[in-house]
Design a protein around this motif. Structure first.
Motif, PDB file in Angstrom:
ATOM      1  N   LEU A 170     -69.299 -60.093  14.212  1.00 25.48           N
ATOM      2  CA  LEU A 170     -69.891 -58.823  14.636  1.00 25.48           C
ATOM      3  C   LEU A 170     -69.948 -57.820  13.487  1.00 25.48           C
ATOM      4  CD1 LEU A 170     -68.274 -58.495  18.175  1.00 25.48           C
ATOM      5  CD2 LEU A 170     -70.656 -59.023  17.640  1.00 25.48           C
ATOM      6  N   VAL A 171     -68.943 -57.837  12.597  1.00 29.27           N
ATOM      7  CA  VAL A 171     -68.983 -56.966  11.415  1.00 29.27           C
ATOM      8  C   VAL A 171     -70.165 -57.346  10.528  1.00 29.27           C
ATOM      9  CG1 VAL A 171     -67.792 -56.336   9.281  1.00 29.27           C
ATOM     10  CG2 VAL A 171     -66.512 -56.470  11.430  1.00 29.27           C
ATOM     11  N   ARG A 172     -70.329 -58.661  10.281  1.00 35.09           N
ATOM     12  CA  ARG A 172     -71.442 -59.105   9.415  1.00 35.09           C
ATOM     13  C   ARG A 172     -72.795 -58.793  10.055  1.00 35.09           C
ATOM     14  NH1 ARG A 172     -67.678 -63.772   8.672  1.00 35.09           N
ATOM     15  NH2 ARG A 172     -66.806 -63.547   6.570  1.00 35.09           N
ATOM     16  N   LEU A 173     -72.888 -58.944  11.363  1.00 32.92           N
ATOM     17  CA  LEU A 173     -74.148 -58.642  12.043  1.00 32.92           C
ATOM     18  C   LEU A 173     -74.457 -57.148  11.999  1.00 32.92           C
ATOM     19  CD1 LEU A 173     -73.931 -61.040  15.116  1.00 32.92           C
ATOM     20  CD2 LEU A 173     -75.452 -61.216  13.144  1.00 32.92           C
ATOM     21  N   ARG A 174     -73.398 -56.315  11.966  1.00 33.74           N
ATOM     22  CA  ARG A 174     -73.611 -54.873  11.816  1.00 33.74           C
ATOM     23  C   ARG A 174     -74.238 -54.574  10.456  1.00 33.74           C
ATOM     24  NH1 ARG A 174     -75.145 -50.353  13.942  1.00 33.74           N
ATOM     25  NH2 ARG A 174     -74.253 -48.514  12.960  1.00 33.74           N
ATOM     26  N   ALA A 179     -82.482 -53.849  13.546  1.00 33.45           N
ATOM     27  CA  ALA A 179     -81.710 -54.405  14.662  1.00 33.45           C
ATOM     28  C   ALA A 179     -82.230 -55.758  15.106  1.00 33.45           C
ATOM     29  CB  ALA A 179     -81.732 -53.419  15.839  1.00 33.45           C
ATOM     30  N   ALA A 180     -83.554 -55.967  15.027  1.00 30.96           N
ATOM     31  CA  ALA A 180     -84.135 -57.217  15.529  1.00 30.96           C
ATOM     32  C   ALA A 180     -83.616 -58.439  14.778  1.00 30.96           C
ATOM     33  CB  ALA A 180     -85.660 -57.158  15.437  1.00 30.96           C
ATOM     34  N   MET A 181     -83.238 -58.266  13.504  1.00 25.39           N
ATOM     35  CA  MET A 181     -82.802 -59.409  12.695  1.00 25.39           C
ATOM     36  C   MET A 181     -81.481 -59.989  13.176  1.00 25.39           C
ATOM     37  SD  MET A 181     -85.244 -59.802  10.648  1.00 25.39           S
ATOM     38  CE  MET A 181     -84.494 -61.042   9.606  1.00 25.39           C
ATOM     39  N   SER A 182     -80.669 -59.196  13.886  1.00 21.30           N
ATOM     40  CA  SER A 182     -79.351 -59.672  14.314  1.00 21.30           C
ATOM     41  C   SER A 182     -79.316 -60.127  15.765  1.00 21.30           C
ATOM     42  CB  SER A 182     -78.316 -58.550  14.116  1.00 21.30           C
ATOM     43  OG  SER A 182     -78.603 -57.448  14.967  1.00 21.30           O
ATOM     44  N   LEU A 183     -80.439 -59.991  16.487  1.00 21.14           N
ATOM     45  CA  LEU A 183     -80.408 -60.196  17.938  1.00 21.14           C
ATOM     46  C   LEU A 183     -80.047 -61.619  18.333  1.00 21.14           C
ATOM     47  CD1 LEU A 183     -83.317 -58.075  19.435  1.00 21.14           C
ATOM     48  CD2 LEU A 183     -80.869 -57.780  19.711  1.00 21.14           C
ATOM     49  N   GLU A 184     -80.726 -62.610  17.744  1.00 20.54           N
ATOM     50  CA  GLU A 184     -80.496 -63.990  18.168  1.00 20.54           C
ATOM     51  C   GLU A 184     -79.053 -64.398  17.950  1.00 20.54           C
ATOM     52  OE1 GLU A 184     -82.426 -65.913  19.917  1.00 20.54           O
ATOM     53  OE2 GLU A 184     -83.848 -64.249  19.953  1.00 20.54           O
ATOM     54  N   GLN A 185     -78.484 -63.990  16.800  1.00 21.49           N
ATOM     55  CA  GLN A 185     -77.096 -64.344  16.527  1.00 21.49           C
ATOM     56  C   GLN A 185     -76.149 -63.623  17.492  1.00 21.49           C
ATOM     57  OE1 GLN A 185     -76.123 -64.570  12.173  1.00 21.49           O
ATOM     58  NE2 GLN A 185     -78.234 -63.837  11.945  1.00 21.49           N
ATOM     59  N   ASN A 221     -79.273 -52.598  20.101  1.00 18.65           N
ATOM     60  CA  ASN A 221     -80.119 -53.411  19.227  1.00 18.65           C
ATOM     61  C   ASN A 221     -81.362 -53.896  19.976  1.00 18.65           C
ATOM     62  OD1 ASN A 221     -78.350 -53.052  17.157  1.00 18.65           O
ATOM     63  ND2 ASN A 221     -77.502 -55.097  17.186  1.00 18.65           N
ATOM     64  N   LEU A 222     -81.188 -54.320  21.235  1.00 14.81           N
ATOM     65  CA  LEU A 222     -82.321 -54.770  22.041  1.00 14.81           C
ATOM     66  C   LEU A 222     -83.318 -53.635  22.259  1.00 14.81           C
ATOM     67  CD1 LEU A 222     -80.349 -56.897  24.639  1.00 14.81           C
ATOM     68  CD2 LEU A 222     -82.123 -57.790  23.126  1.00 14.81           C
ATOM     69  N   ARG A 223     -82.794 -52.448  22.530  1.00 15.23           N
ATOM     70  CA  ARG A 223     -83.677 -51.302  22.749  1.00 15.23           C
ATOM     71  C   ARG A 223     -84.429 -50.944  21.475  1.00 15.23           C
ATOM     72  NH1 ARG A 223     -80.754 -46.098  24.865  1.00 15.23           N
ATOM     73  NH2 ARG A 223     -79.793 -46.333  22.817  1.00 15.23           N
TER      74      ARG A 223
END
Length: 682
Positions: free
Chosen positions: A127-131, A139-145, A172-174
């Protein structure tokens, strides 16, 4: 100016909401769902108290705050889940401060802890890396993960960590524009916040849910939720939280057309932000006030507020606020007649947005720039801006369409698998019946050989059983044939049945008759909003209505997904148009499913073959491609309409294929005659 400008408001969603989520995260730690004395040692309780005080302060330097939180985490018991939670918060704060090496170092530390304790710390590291990824690339780049982590997070992390996960995922979805899924994530976060009995989180998640509902068109529910959030924040007396919920109230009120309410709410949000000493979001809040003045064409006031917002953004190194301030300032100056200077400022803000992957925001900004330039008399610049907006919208639409196609393909594959299983079962039943028949024949012959005296009796009994077996086999074969040529959901003929009928009638070489290709408009949104069960009910009702339009020899088929084919005896052009109008009327009536009333419409391509003036003869496949291009044109020109082909001037094979490839161009050149029938709607 567009009636509801979203640029500044959406920026507040994607950045301000996520920053507040991280800033308020330890407040959940302060209100655990179990007795703190039973869950924490005395030292851990003291660490938690200091973490609460750190969180209650207005954080101006996320890097410094992250270092302090990391030091507190190191004081917590080594095996305590509290250490994992505080390290994860520190890592995300480092990401906010763009201290990526420090954030990665904490993620590595959490990975090492996971290998030692097996306590899910690797999830916190992810979650830190996805942040970091979300802040760097959008935000869209981290959604699938983030979606992929759901099952493990639900199993392995505590309720407070799950609350932060669902809230971050929802934001992120919004930000990525996936509102339906964002609303579901906010609702999950709301349930966790209520269970944790955290007043600040209850206000924060209601604020986010209200914003998403308003964007989704649920204005009444959104306003009720955000006012509930305001009441909670007022009871707490938390200026930072009040700034957020009043800002959300302004967004929701503007969605409902209340621009005066927008100004009042944003003024309160700015006042509370200043009282809290929080300048990190002040530029965006001022940008929303500037947006209010732009909507009212008060360009001098908009310029004044935008300059103030730009100054605040520059002092706080706020990229989001700077981009918004430049855009608003540019639009204001265009309105004041300074067209070139205004365009340069808007371009500067657009470059900032596009560098961070904010394509939806950029598309809206181009559209507003086009409107502003059109009012200012710069028609060339307006056209260029509108084209840029259309280009970005088309790119986003194509990506959404690709995702929809993949989902539809998965659904089709699942149905094919189910159908294959049914066919295998029917084949097994047929083989069993065949085996029974063979065994019966052997038994009859043995009886004849052994008992000549009882031959007649045995023969009668055997023949009777043989007939029963044959009837069973015939029934199984008929069922197998019916299943292979009928659509399982609607009961209409399927593609295989239509092709068999065409082959039998000789239409493979030359087709004669009237063909209608029908596609339901916006069917994916029905599935997304109400679920596939409701979507299936809509398909069944549409099939029933099409059957009602058929005469004795007419053929109605489900051609695939939400697409249907109607093949009728040859109709004169005027009669063919009247039938198309009847189909549009039938498919514009809303579908009632339980307590839901679902509006629908359809687009149609049709033709009566052979085509005048030279009685052009086409095969069934050529005819189908031709009306499919007409259906595409009906979609392109606004949906809820039928596009009919009345004549084709050049009947050569090459000319027909060129017409199919670009029917709109062929019409412009006079190679084909079209008529358009617009549905009246319900």
């Amino acid at each position: 100016m567009a009636p509801a400008r979203k640029l500044g408001l959406r920026k507040r969603l994607s950045l301000l909401g996520m920053l507040l989520c991280l800033a308020l995260a330890p407040a959940v730690l302060a209100q655990p769902s179990v007795d703190p004395a039973a869950a924490l040692s005395a030292e851990d309780a003291a660490v938690l108290a200091e973490a609460e005080r750190l969180e209650d302060s207005a954080i101006r330097d996320f890097g410094e705050a992250a270092a302090t939180m990391q030091a507190l985490a190191e004081r917590a018991s080594e095996t305590s889940p509290l250490r994992r939670e505080l390290l994860a918060i520190a890592g995300r704060w480092y990401a906010n401060a763009e201290l990526h090496e420090a954030a990665e170092a904490l993620a590595d530390q959490l990975d090492a802890r996971a290998q030692q304790l097996g306590d899910g710390s690797d999830l916190a590291a992810s979650l830190v890396r996805l942040r970091v990824l979300a802040l760097a690339q959008g935000a869209a780049m981290s959604l699938e993960q983030m979606r992929a982590l759901k099952p493990r997070i639900e199993r392995e992390l505590g309720p407070r960590e799950r609350l932060r996960y669902w809230y971050n995922l929802a934001n992120n979805l919004r930000a990525a524009g996936e509102l339906a899924e964002a609303i579901a994530a906010f609702q999950a976060a709301t349930e966790l916040a209520d269970a944790n009995n955290s007043a600040s989180w209850r206000a924060l998640v209601r604020s986010g849910l209200a914003e998403s509902l308003a964007a989704f068109g649920q204005q009444h529910r959104a306003e009720a939720l955000v006012r509930e959030a305001v009441e909670i924040a007022l009871a707490l007396g938390d200026d930072l939280l009040l700034s957020d919920v009043y800002s959300t109230l302004g967004v929701v009120l503007e969605q409902g057309g209340d621009t005066e309410g927008l100004l009042a709410a944003m003024t309160l949000a700015i006042s509370h932000a200043r009282s809290a000493g929080d300048n990190t979001n002040l530029a965006v809040l001022l940008g929303n006030v500037a947006h209010y003045h732009l909507v009212r064409t008060e360009y001098e006031q908009a310029e004044r507020v935008s300059l103030e917002a730009l100054d605040v953004a520059e002092r706080n190194e706020d990229r989001t606020g700077r981009a918004l301030a430049n855009i608003n300032l540019g639009l204001a100056r265009i309105g004041l007649g300074q067209i070139d200077a205004g365009k340069q400022l808007v371009r500067r803000g657009l470059d900032e947005d596009e560098s961070r992957g904010q394509r939806s925001e950029a598309a809206l900004t181009y559209a507003e720039l086009g409107a502003a330039l059109e009012r200012a008399g710069d028609l060339t610049g307006a056209v260029e801006a509108y084209h840029s907006a259309r280009r970005l919208d088309d790119e986003i639409f194509r990506e959404d369409q690709q995702r929809a196609v993949l989902a539809l393909q998965e659904q089709i594959d699942a149905r094919r698998r189910d159908k294959a299983i049914e066919q295998l079962q029917a084949e097994d039943a047929r083989k069993a019946a065949q085996l029974e028949r063979n065994q019966l024949q052997q038994w009859v012959w043995r009886l004849l050989a052994l008992l000549l005296v009882m031959a007649l009796i045995v023969l009668i009994a055997g023949v009777r059983r043989l007939r029963q077996s044959n009837r069973k086999l015939a029934g199984v074969n008929a069922q197998l044939r019916l299943q292979s040529e009928r659509d399982a959901l609607t009961g209409l003929a399927n593609r295989r049945h239509v092709q068999a009928v065409i082959k039998l009638s000789g239409g493979e070489r030359t087709y004669r008759g009237s063909l209608y290709l029908i596609d339901l408009d916006h069917f994916k949104s029905i599935n997304d909003r109400h679920g596939h069960a409701v979507g299936d009910a809509v398909l069944i009702e549409v099939s029933r209505r099409l059957r009602g339009l058929c005469r004795g020899e007419d053929l109605a088929a489900r051609w695939g997904g939400e697409e249907f084919l109607l093949a009728v005896e040859w109709l004169a052009p005027a009669d063919a148009a009247r039938l198309a109008e009847r189909i549009l009327h039938e498919l514009s009536r809303a579908v009632q499913h339980e307590d839901l009333r679902i509006p629908i419409s359809a687009s149609i391509g049709f033709a009566s073959l052979p085509l005048p003036p030279a009685a052009l003869e086409l095969s069934f496949e050529q005819s189908l491609r031709l009306i499919d291009s007409a259906l595409y044109l009906a979609k392109l020109r606004g949906r809820n309409r039928a596009c009919g082909i009345r004549w084709v001037r050049d009947g050569s094979g090459q000319a027909v294929e060129a017409t199919v490839a670009d029917i709109e161009h062929a019409e412009a050149l006079g190679r084909i005659g079209l008529e358009t029938i617009i549905g009246a709607g319900e």
